[in-house]
Scaffold this motif. Structure first.
Motif, PDB file in Angstrom:
ATOM      1  N   ARG A 119       4.607  12.173  14.934  1.00 14.87           N
ATOM      2  CA  ARG A 119       4.386  10.842  15.497  1.00 14.87           C
ATOM      3  C   ARG A 119       5.724  10.147  15.780  1.00 14.87           C
ATOM      4  NH1 ARG A 119       2.166   7.313  12.187  1.00 14.87           N
ATOM      5  NH2 ARG A 119       1.631   8.673  10.466  1.00 14.87           N
ATOM      6  N   THR A 120       6.699  10.439  14.940  1.00 14.87           N
ATOM      7  CA  THR A 120       8.029   9.877  15.198  1.00 14.87           C
ATOM      8  C   THR A 120       8.544  10.365  16.544  1.00 14.87           C
ATOM      9  OG1 THR A 120       8.484   9.788  12.859  1.00 14.87           O
ATOM     10  CG2 THR A 120      10.381   9.736  14.340  1.00 14.87           C
ATOM     11  N   GLU A 174       3.881  14.301   6.087  1.00 15.48           N
ATOM     12  CA  GLU A 174       5.225  13.999   6.577  1.00 15.48           C
ATOM     13  C   GLU A 174       5.465  14.671   7.913  1.00 15.48           C
ATOM     14  OE1 GLU A 174       8.669  14.676   3.982  1.00 15.48           O
ATOM     15  OE2 GLU A 174       7.588  13.443   2.526  1.00 15.48           O
ATOM     16  N   ARG A 205       3.782  12.745  10.375  1.00 15.20           N
ATOM     17  CA  ARG A 205       4.564  11.550  10.692  1.00 15.20           C
ATOM     18  C   ARG A 205       5.749  11.901  11.572  1.00 15.20           C
ATOM     19  NH1 ARG A 205       4.600   9.478   5.331  1.00 15.20           N
ATOM     20  NH2 ARG A 205       6.855   9.684   5.262  1.00 15.20           N
ATOM     21  N   ASP A 253       1.214  15.818   1.028  1.00 11.47           N
ATOM     22  CA  ASP A 253       2.151  14.813   1.551  1.00 11.47           C
ATOM     23  C   ASP A 253       3.172  15.440   2.473  1.00 11.47           C
ATOM     24  OD1 ASP A 253       3.367  16.200  -0.501  1.00 11.47           O
ATOM     25  OD2 ASP A 253       4.646  14.505  -1.066  1.00 11.47           O
ATOM     26  N   ASP A 260      10.475   3.224  -1.994  1.00  9.30           N
ATOM     27  CA  ASP A 260      11.873   3.426  -2.337  1.00  9.30           C
ATOM     28  C   ASP A 260      12.721   3.665  -1.101  1.00  9.30           C
ATOM     29  OD1 ASP A 260      14.075   3.843  -3.792  1.00  9.30           O
ATOM     30  OD2 ASP A 260      13.516   5.827  -4.548  1.00  9.30           O
ATOM     31  N   GLU A 261      12.204   4.516  -0.236  1.00 13.03           N
ATOM     32  CA  GLU A 261      12.974   4.840   0.976  1.00 13.03           C
ATOM     33  C   GLU A 261      13.136   3.619   1.867  1.00 13.03           C
ATOM     34  OE1 GLU A 261      10.634   8.050   2.317  1.00 13.03           O
ATOM     35  OE2 GLU A 261      11.839   9.575   1.296  1.00 13.03           O
ATOM     36  N   ASP A 277      12.124   8.150   9.902  1.00 12.86           N
ATOM     37  CA  ASP A 277      10.706   8.235  10.189  1.00 12.86           C
ATOM     38  C   ASP A 277      10.237   6.954  10.883  1.00 12.86           C
ATOM     39  OD1 ASP A 277       8.100   9.825   8.968  1.00 12.86           O
ATOM     40  OD2 ASP A 277       7.770   7.703   9.409  1.00 12.86           O
ATOM     41  N   ALA A 278       9.561   7.119  12.014  1.00 13.82           N
ATOM     42  CA  ALA A 278       9.173   5.953  12.816  1.00 13.82           C
ATOM     43  C   ALA A 278       8.257   5.023  12.038  1.00 13.82           C
ATOM     44  CB  ALA A 278       8.495   6.415  14.098  1.00 13.82           C
ATOM     45  N   THR A 279       7.358   5.595  11.241  1.00 13.88           N
ATOM     46  CA  THR A 279       6.412   4.751  10.495  1.00 13.88           C
ATOM     47  C   THR A 279       7.136   3.908   9.455  1.00 13.88           C
ATOM     48  OG1 THR A 279       4.940   6.623  10.706  1.00 13.88           O
ATOM     49  CG2 THR A 279       4.231   4.829   9.298  1.00 13.88           C
ATOM     50  N   GLU A 297       8.907  10.542  -9.500  1.00 12.40           N
ATOM     51  CA  GLU A 297       9.217   9.589  -8.422  1.00 12.40           C
ATOM     52  C   GLU A 297       9.485   8.183  -8.924  1.00 12.40           C
ATOM     53  OE1 GLU A 297       9.957   9.888  -5.458  1.00 12.40           O
ATOM     54  OE2 GLU A 297       9.422  11.950  -5.023  1.00 12.40           O
ATOM     55  N   GLN A 298       8.978   7.883 -10.095  1.00 17.36           N
ATOM     56  CA  GLN A 298       9.190   6.522 -10.595  1.00 17.36           C
ATOM     57  C   GLN A 298      10.653   6.129 -10.687  1.00 17.36           C
ATOM     58  OE1 GLN A 298       7.150   4.756 -13.888  1.00 17.36           O
ATOM     59  NE2 GLN A 298       5.773   6.504 -13.967  1.00 17.36           N
ATOM     60  N   ASP A 331       0.792  -1.215   0.000  1.00 19.72           N
ATOM     61  CA  ASP A 331       0.000   0.000   0.000  1.00 19.72           C
ATOM     62  C   ASP A 331       0.825   1.264   0.000  1.00 19.72           C
ATOM     63  OD1 ASP A 331      -2.460  -0.871  -0.366  1.00 19.72           O
ATOM     64  OD2 ASP A 331      -3.055  -0.970   1.745  1.00 19.72           O
ATOM     65  N   ARG A 354      10.757  19.462  -3.344  1.00 18.83           N
ATOM     66  CA  ARG A 354       9.868  18.327  -3.129  1.00 18.83           C
ATOM     67  C   ARG A 354       8.446  18.581  -3.624  1.00 18.83           C
ATOM     68  NH1 ARG A 354      11.386  14.735   1.878  1.00 18.83           N
ATOM     69  NH2 ARG A 354      10.546  13.271   0.367  1.00 18.83           N
ATOM     70  N   ALA A 382      15.622   1.237   0.378  1.00 19.75           N
ATOM     71  CA  ALA A 382      16.980   1.752   0.515  1.00 19.75           C
ATOM     72  C   ALA A 382      17.478   1.575   1.945  1.00 19.75           C
ATOM     73  CB  ALA A 382      16.994   3.227   0.126  1.00 19.75           C
ATOM     74  N   ARG A 392       9.211   1.286  11.039  1.00 18.98           N
ATOM     75  CA  ARG A 392       8.433   0.107  11.430  1.00 18.98           C
ATOM     76  C   ARG A 392       8.312  -0.852  10.242  1.00 18.98           C
ATOM     77  NH1 ARG A 392       4.279  -0.659  15.374  1.00 18.98           N
ATOM     78  NH2 ARG A 392       3.018  -2.465  14.832  1.00 18.98           N
ATOM     79  N   ARG A 443      -3.475   5.983   7.633  1.00 13.81           N
ATOM     80  CA  ARG A 443      -3.740   5.713   6.239  1.00 13.81           C
ATOM     81  C   ARG A 443      -5.045   6.356   5.775  1.00 13.81           C
ATOM     82  NH1 ARG A 443      -0.706   2.865   3.430  1.00 13.81           N
ATOM     83  NH2 ARG A 443       0.261   1.682   5.063  1.00 13.81           N
ATOM     84  N   LYS A 446       2.636   3.385  13.561  1.00 18.26           N
ATOM     85  CA  LYS A 446       1.789   2.757  12.536  1.00 18.26           C
ATOM     86  C   LYS A 446       1.297   3.851  11.576  1.00 18.26           C
ATOM     87  CE  LYS A 446       0.257  -1.579  14.187  1.00 18.26           C
ATOM     88  NZ  LYS A 446      -0.790  -2.194  14.989  1.00 18.26           N
ATOM     89  N   PRO A 447       1.145   3.507  10.308  1.00 16.80           N
ATOM     90  CA  PRO A 447       0.763   4.543   9.343  1.00 16.80           C
ATOM     91  C   PRO A 447      -0.672   5.054   9.580  1.00 16.80           C
ATOM     92  CG  PRO A 447       0.805   2.378   8.310  1.00 16.80           C
ATOM     93  CD  PRO A 447       1.368   2.197   9.660  1.00 16.80           C
ATOM     94  N   ASP A 453      -2.363   8.741  -1.890  1.00 13.36           N
ATOM     95  CA  ASP A 453      -0.943   9.095  -1.933  1.00 13.36           C
ATOM     96  C   ASP A 453      -0.644   9.957  -3.151  1.00 13.36           C
ATOM     97  OD1 ASP A 453      -0.250   7.904   0.369  1.00 13.36           O
ATOM     98  OD2 ASP A 453       0.462   6.026  -0.539  1.00 13.36           O
ATOM     99  N   ALA A 498      -5.944   3.817  -1.098  1.00 14.78           N
ATOM    100  CA  ALA A 498      -4.828   4.411  -0.361  1.00 14.78           C
ATOM    101  C   ALA A 498      -3.789   4.973  -1.327  1.00 14.78           C
ATOM    102  CB  ALA A 498      -4.195   3.351   0.537  1.00 14.78           C
ATOM    103  N   ARG A 499      -3.534   4.212  -2.385  1.00 18.62           N
ATOM    104  CA  ARG A 499      -2.555   4.689  -3.344  1.00 18.62           C
ATOM    105  C   ARG A 499      -3.067   5.929  -4.074  1.00 18.62           C
ATOM    106  NH1 ARG A 499       1.020   5.047  -4.706  1.00 18.62           N
ATOM    107  NH2 ARG A 499       1.534   4.099  -6.678  1.00 18.62           N
ATOM    108  N   SER A 512      15.570   7.693  -3.993  1.00 20.87           N
ATOM    109  CA  SER A 512      16.243   7.317  -2.746  1.00 20.87           C
ATOM    110  C   SER A 512      17.232   6.198  -2.974  1.00 20.87           C
ATOM    111  CB  SER A 512      15.215   6.872  -1.710  1.00 20.87           C
ATOM    112  OG  SER A 512      14.409   7.942  -1.357  1.00 20.87           O
ATOM    113  N   GLU A 520       5.272   5.249  -4.253  1.00 19.66           N
ATOM    114  CA  GLU A 520       6.570   5.026  -4.888  1.00 19.66           C
ATOM    115  C   GLU A 520       7.734   5.460  -4.004  1.00 19.66           C
ATOM    116  OE1 GLU A 520       8.361   3.482  -7.982  1.00 19.66           O
ATOM    117  OE2 GLU A 520       6.480   4.335  -8.655  1.00 19.66           O
ATOM    118  N   ARG A 521       7.575   6.648  -3.439  1.00 22.31           N
ATOM    119  CA  ARG A 521       8.714   7.195  -2.722  1.00 22.31           C
ATOM    120  C   ARG A 521       8.959   6.455  -1.416  1.00 22.31           C
ATOM    121  NH1 ARG A 521       8.170  13.054  -2.206  1.00 22.31           N
ATOM    122  NH2 ARG A 521       8.094  13.094   0.065  1.00 22.31           N
TER     123      ARG A 521
END
Lengths: 221, 1085
Positions: free
Chosen positions: B255-256, B249, B252, B245, A18-19, A44-46, B82-83, A11, B201, A22, A49, B912, B909-910, B236, B232-233, B87, A14-15
């Motif tokens: 949350r981190t 982030e 997130r 996003d 990728d991360e 990033d914690a998520t 992004e394709q 789910d 970005r 990596a 995980r 979503r 946890k994400p 995104d 979900a995709r 990273s 792409e990024r």
């Protein structure tokens, strides 16, 4: 390879995918621990995980090797099963040499209180003379053994520390970066085994035995 | 290029090169130049922003193979799509590099190991060369075949390689790259930071790239049919396009932080729990030792009581022992005197000499008498036995003498001699007869075997294998022939007949035997004739001779001697006068038995044997007779001797009887003396017996006394030992006071303790001390954890066995334990304080961590709430735009479904979100979700609308690039027209540039609608590189395109500027348009 990770990655965008990949590759293949700063998948914690979940799928786990430093190692249960038959890929001589390095570099300084924490990577470098004096191996074999251990990342060479008024030392050794990969449980067990071996009649050893006894009883029942 | 490095650094934004972000900003792409990318030529290609840009190809056969996909891939790479997996370092970018093998030119060209994608960005509205130059930014992406795959540099001006030919441009690129400053300190910026550095970005590009360029691992909005994406995709993708996003982030990140706090809190709690666990053990130990200290004091006090009891008991015991010892000493003295007296009496009794001599005399007398008596008795008995023996001998001799038949010894001897002589004579006669018989038997044997005549000769001849027969055996005489023939044959009785043929050999054989006589048998050949002749001649030549048949017959058929016999008969005359008249020989006849023939001669020999046997039997009988006579004579001689010896014995017996009477008289004489001596001896023995018993009694008395003395001494020694063992001074020392103080101590004790025995005291003390020991070292404590001294004492037999031994082990163990407890006391106190302090510290740590966690959780929740609001607002805007776009461009209305998700259960946890696009399939219908099966073209159309809506709703001023390979791949004719129009209009209205690669059959739909038309050309498969592309603009864009081309070519050598007129498709316009002229006149609009 991707297929078994698919449940974790399905789910993700792409990024993120990728991360995560990596970061996974970095902790698995980097000889040294990976700083969070270089891999978003660890920062990033998520995402971290997810990396941990991927590692879990192949019997590994994410190990924190310091503040903001990560690497991977065997899960405790997997390690237990892998070593259940007492098998050890290292030759006897290498194990002996490695033990010497561990005792001299980490165990003794930790006992003396000059080294804190439970890491097995830092410590006082063990000069080659010390190893030659303490070991029962012939010199040639010792050198070969150190070479193998070094190649395996189990010991590393450090430049001798120059102290004023002392003769400059030759090569000295410290435990290698692979020791970062020990989980907390593994680090603790290593320390306890060394204590039990070196000082079975110390109060520390008594405390360890007392702590282990109920655990063993629980297991048997 | 003459520009030097400082110029570039001055051009950039004011920030330091290391942390540049969003370098491109709001600029749009106005030109792109690809170097060593696939087989594309290195010409700069102008770009317009907004609207549709179509990329077509002209290969050797059709549009394929001209590098369309690589071209748009290069654009998407430059736009940070992004394709490309930034990273991971964008490894797929390396596949864009020129590869000789793919270009079918690997014999002539090598692979490119690096290439460049150069993009020129300017402000959107810049319409003059000055404005363009001012806002220009040239971005260089260097693609390497090996990691790092991407290096990034840029310059704040127009900075592209310009040269007359592809080769020169390629050659110039490397030098120009080297001139560009590195933007990451001493290194280049690599793929992982590209998006951030160039575009901050922001999403600048959404692309669907053909799989021939790279295989996308994941779906994006344009790459796959929409219904293959999960909600979900889709969220995104929309979030990336709208910039949500970044807020996500941030969420997130908060949350981190919360997660980190939670970990800290957990660590602190685990730490505290573990510490508490370990501390509890230590505290338990401390408490145990505190209890032990109290117990050991109690044990000490009890021990004091025991010592007092020992002192008092010791005193009493010493007193009683003293009196007992003195009583025993007095008793001992008394008994010693009595024993001395008894020993004296015994000595007297044993030393009486007079009694001894009396005994000796009586003994001697008795022995003497008894010996004499016994000697007489023995002699008497011997004589009687002699008399009996001799009488028995005489009786036997008398019996023997009866065989003498009344002859005296002399007569008997004479008779014996005569008998001897007769026997000798008979034996001699018998010997002579024996000899005769032997001779006769030998003759008989010889006759029977035929060896009696000429035995030696026969033996030799037969041994040599010759046939030979004695003459006499071969002639058979009838009884009437005997008188005449026996005399004639007698002289030849030793002759042997042999065959005439063997005569010579026979003579040789018998040469060594003188006297041998041979008679030759008739020759075998003439036997018959002669026989007949004989009969014929006999009547003539021998008138007196008997007829031929008068000759004796021959017994041996094959050796006839008829010739010989005839000769004999011829010579013979009257038997009474001459046997051989010629020789005048006469031989007496009248032999008793026949001379010739074997049987006759055997008969004669047997007669001789029979007569000899009869004579021998007679002689043997006479010998037997002589022998019996001799035997009788000898018996008579023996008997006569026996009679003489019997006489002599009778005289001896008479003498012995006399001496027997003498002996009886002597014994009777000795009898009284013997009886007296026996009496005396018996008396003496009785006296000795009495004395012995007396001595025994005395000795037993003395022994009994001594035994008592011994026991007395032992008892006293024992008592003395006990006396010494009590060691009162030591007990006093142990108590630590005087005896009366001890007594007072006991009296002062509470309850009945004053009356406790030492045993009671000891067991109480030891129980208390054992309690101390158990408290200090609970049962089961391993030996090696106990101090060695205490461990040794504890395992000591005396202590562990209990009983009396414990009393002795007590003081040492008590002292050791006290020392141990005293030593540990200070440490225990220190530990207790340390534990208290640490507990407080750790609890505070934990509390702080908890507080941090609470705050972080609250902050994260608050942040999340605001982010959720933002997201919902944004999505609502997207939904509105989506609906509007859909309705404007041929749809029936659309919307988005976006339920707000629950906040994640755990901070890592994400969170979503999902977005479900919905649209009406027909007028007035309900909105149906996107994943309901519909036609593919509709899906793609909605996807494009959704992307556009998201970009519009994003509200940023950033231009957006949609890159679509195989534009309209699934569309029918009408749809294609609509789609192309949609892209063009959306693009023009919304500052969105749609770059699409076209197949041949799309060209005619696209050309009209395109704002810019780029045709990539390749003349033949043989050339590795493309020809110069044809770039044409829509009417509205012509002017701008010309401006851009001029501007981009500002660095071009002058020859190009002439060719770059209004008609860029003119092949003469570019020097490199080498081979085929651009054919598509239809390109022109």
């Amino acid at each position: 390879m991707t297929s078994i990770f698919e449940p974790v990655l399905a789910d993700l965008g792409e990024r993120q995918r990728d991360e995560i990949l990596a970061a996974f590759a970095a902790v698995e293949h980097s000889p040294e621990p990976v700083p969070e700063a270089v891999a978003a998948g660890l920062r990033d914690a998520t995402l971290r995980r997810s990396v941990a979940e991927m590692l879990h799928l192949i019997g590994r786990t994410l190990v924190r090797a310091g503040p903001g430093q990560w690497t991977s190692g065997y899960r405790d249960d997997v390690a237990e099963r892998l070593t259940a038959d007492g098998g050890n890929p290292l030759p006897l001589a290498d194990r002996a040499v490695l033990t010497l390095v561990l005792i001299h570099s980490v165990a003794i300084p930790r006992t003396e209180g000059t080294l804190s924490g439970d890491s097995w990577v830092d410590g006082t470098p063990t000069p080659i003379e010390e190893l030659q004096r303490r070991t029962q191996l012939p010199r040639g074999e010792l050198r070969q053994s150190l070479g193998r251990l070094r190649a395996a990342g189990l010991v590393r060479v450090v430049p001798a520390r120059l102290r004023p008024g002392t003769v400059p030392q030759n090569t000295a050794y410290l435990p290698g970066p692979q020791f970062h990969r020990l989980t907390e449980t593994a680090r603790r067990r290593l320390q306890e085994e060394l204590i039990l071996a070196a000082g079975p009649d110390t109060p520390l050893a008594a405390a360890i035995r007392r702590r282990r006894a109920p655990a063993a009883e629980k297991e048997t029942s | 290029m003459t520009e030097d490095a400082p110029r570039f650094s001055g051009d950039g934004p004011a920030t330091s090169p290391g942390d540049s972000t969003d370098v491109v900003g709001g600029r749009v792409l106005t030109g792109i130049q690809l170097i060593n990318i696939s087989r594309l030529s290195a010409h700069p290609v102008p770009m317009v922003s907004g609207g549709l840009v179509t990329v077509a190809g002209q290969g050797p056969k059709d549009s394929n193979g001209a590098g369309k996909s690589s071209f748009i891939a290069g654009i998407s790479l430059l736009s940070g799509d992004e394709q490309w997996r930034w990273s991971s370092g964008a490894p797929d970018a390396a596949e864009l590099l020129f590869t000789a093998e793919i270009a079918a030119a690997d014999g002539r060209w090598g692979n490119a190991d690096h290439g460049y994608v150069i993009g020129v960005f300017t402000e959107h509205g810049a319409a003059t060369p000055e404005a363009l130059a001012t806002s220009a930014l040239t971005v260089w992406l260097r693609i390497n075949r090996k990691a790092p795959y991407i290096d990034l540099r840029w310059a704040g001006e127009l900075y592209v390689p310009a040269a007359a030919s592809d080769a020169d441009r390629v050659a110039a690129a490397d030098g120009m790259w080297a001139e560009l400053p590195r933007r990451n300190g001493r290194h280049d910026i690599h793929a992982n930071r590209l998006g951030e550095v160039l575009y901050g970005r922001h999403v600048r590009c959404v692309s669907f790239l053909s799989t021939s360029v790279r295989a996308s691992a994941t779906a994006n909005l344009l790459a796959q049919p929409l219904n293959e994406l999960s909600p979900a995709r889709i969220f995104d993708a929309i979030a990336a396009l709208t910039g949500v996003d970044r807020e996500m982030e941030q969420e997130r990140a908060s949350r981190t932080t919360e997660h980190a706090r939670r970990e800290e809190e957990q660590r602190a709690r685990a730490d505290l729990e573990q510490w508490e666990g370990e501390t509890r053990i230590i505290e338990a130990g401390i408490a145990q030792r505190a209890g032990a200290r109290a117990a050991i004091e109690r044990a000490g006090a009890l021990w004091q009581g025991r010592c007092a009891r020992l002192v008092v008991d010791g005193e009493h015991e010493l007193a009683s022992l003293g009196s007992e010892i003195s009583r025993l000493a007095a008793e001992w003295e008394e008994r010693a005197a009595e024993a001395g007296r008894l020993r004296e009496q015994l000595r007297d009794l044993q030393n009486d000499e007079a009694f001894q001599s009396y005994c000796t005399a009586a003994e001697r007398k008795w022995k003497e008498m008894s010996e004499r008596d016994r000697a007489l008795e023995v002699e008497e008995r011997t004589t009687v036995r002699d008399v009996e023996d001799k009488t028995r001998q005489r009786t036997a001799l008398l019996e023997e003498a009866r065989a003498a038949d009344g002859r005296d010894p002399a007569q008997a001897a004479a008779e014996e001699n005569a008998a001897n002589t007769r026997l000798e004579e008979a034996l001699q006669a018998c010997g002579a007869r024996q000899h005769e018989l032997t001779d006769a038997a030998g003759a008989l044997a010889g006759a029977e075997q035929g060896d009696d005549l000429a035995a030696g000769q026969l033996q030799r001849l037969r041994a040599a294998g010759l046939r030979a027969v004695p003459l006499l055996d071969s002639v058979v005489l009838e009884p009437d022939q005997r008188p005449a023939w026996e005399p004639r044959l007698h002289p030849y009785r030793e002759a042997v007949v042999v065959p005439a043929a063997d005569a010579a050999q026979a003579r040789d054989l018998l040469a060594g035997l003188p006297g041998s006589t041979l008679v030759l048998a008739d020759p075998a050949a003439s036997q018959k004739s002669r026989a007949s002749k004989t009969t014929k001649t006999s009547s003539t030549t021998a008138p007196p001779a008997p007829p031929a048949s008068g000759l004796p017959a021959s017994s041996v058929e094959d050796l006839p001697v008829a010739g010989f016999l005839a000769s004999l008969a011829e010579r013979a005359g009257d038997p009474a006068e001459a046997t051989d008249t010629a020789a005048r020989v006469w031989v007496a006849g009248g032999f008793a038995s026949p001379l010739t023939g074997h049987a006759a001669r055997v008969e004669k020999a047997r007669d001789r044997v029979n007569s000899a046997t009869a004579r021998l039997r007679e002689a043997e009988e006479s010998v037997q007779h002589a022998r019996s006579q001799l035997t009788v004579a000898r018996a008579r001689v023996t008997a006569a001797g026996a009679a003489q010896r019997a006489e002599a014995l009778w005289e001896d017996i008479g003498g012995l009887r006399e001496s027997l009477g003498d002996l009886a008289a002597q014994r009777a004489e000795l009898e009284p003396a013997v009886r007296a001596a026996r009496q005396q001896h018996a008396e003496m023995l009785a006296a000795v017996q009495t004395r012995t018993q007396q001595a025994e009694r005395l000795r037993a008395d003395a022994d009994r006394l001594e035994d008592r003395q011994q026991r007395n001494a032992t008892a006293r020694a024992d008592l003395t030992t006990r006396q010494a063992a009590i060691d009162l001074p030591a007990r006093l020392t142990a108590f630590g006071g005087r005896a009366d103080e001890a007594r007072a101590h006991l009296l002062a004790l509470p309850g009945d303790e004053g009356r406790w025995s030492e045993q009671e005291w000891t067991s109480t003390c030891c129980a208390e001390l054992d309690d101390v020991l158990t408290r200090c070292f609970p049962r089961g404590t391993p030996e090696d954890e106990i101090p060695r001294e205490i461990a040794g004492l504890r395992s000591d037999v005396r202590w562990s066995r209990g009983l009396a031994g414990q009393g002795e082990a007590f003081p040492v163990l008590h002292r050791s334990l006290r020392t141990y407890l005293a030593q540990t006391e200070q440490e225990d106190e220190y530990q207790r304080q340390r534990i208290t302090r640490q507990r407080a510290e750790r609890s505070a740590d934990l509390e702080a961590a908890r507080k941090g966690l609470r705050e972080a959780a609250q902050a994260a929740a608050a942040h999340r709430a605001s982010v959720a609001e933002g997201i919902k607002a944004k999505l609502k805007k997207v939904a509105t735009q989506f609906d509007r776009l859909d309705q404007e461009y041929g749809g029936y209305g659309a919307t988005l479904d976006f339920p707000e998700p629950e906040p994640p259960a755990e901070p890592d946890k994400p969170w979503r979100w999902t977005v479900t696009p919905k649209w009406r399939r027909a007028e007035g219908q309900r909105m149906s979700p996107y994943n309901l099966r519909g036609n593919t073209a509709q899906m793609d159309e909605k996807a494009v609308k959704l992307v556009c809506a998201a970009a519009l709703a994003g509200g940023t001023d950033r231009p957006l690039l949609l890159v679509l390979d195989e534009l309209g791949r699934n569309l029918g004719k009408q749809h294609r027209t609509e789609a192309v129009a949609l892209f063009e209009r959306i693009g023009r209205d919304r500052n969105i540039t749609v770059i699409g690669a076209l197949q041949d059959d799309m060209e005619r739909y696209a050309i009209d609608a395109s704002g810019l038309y780029v045709k990539l050309r390749r003349s033949s498969d043989a050339s590795p590189y493309n020809s110069a592309p044809i770039v044409t603009g829509h009417d509205d864009n012509q002017a701008r395109l010309a401006l851009l081309r001029d501007w981009l070519a500002g660095h071009y050598p002058p020859l190009l500027s002439a060719g770059s007129g209004e008609d860029p498709s003119d092949p003469s316009g570019s020097s490199e348009s080498s081979l085929g002229a651009p054919t598509s006149s239809g390109v022109m609009v």
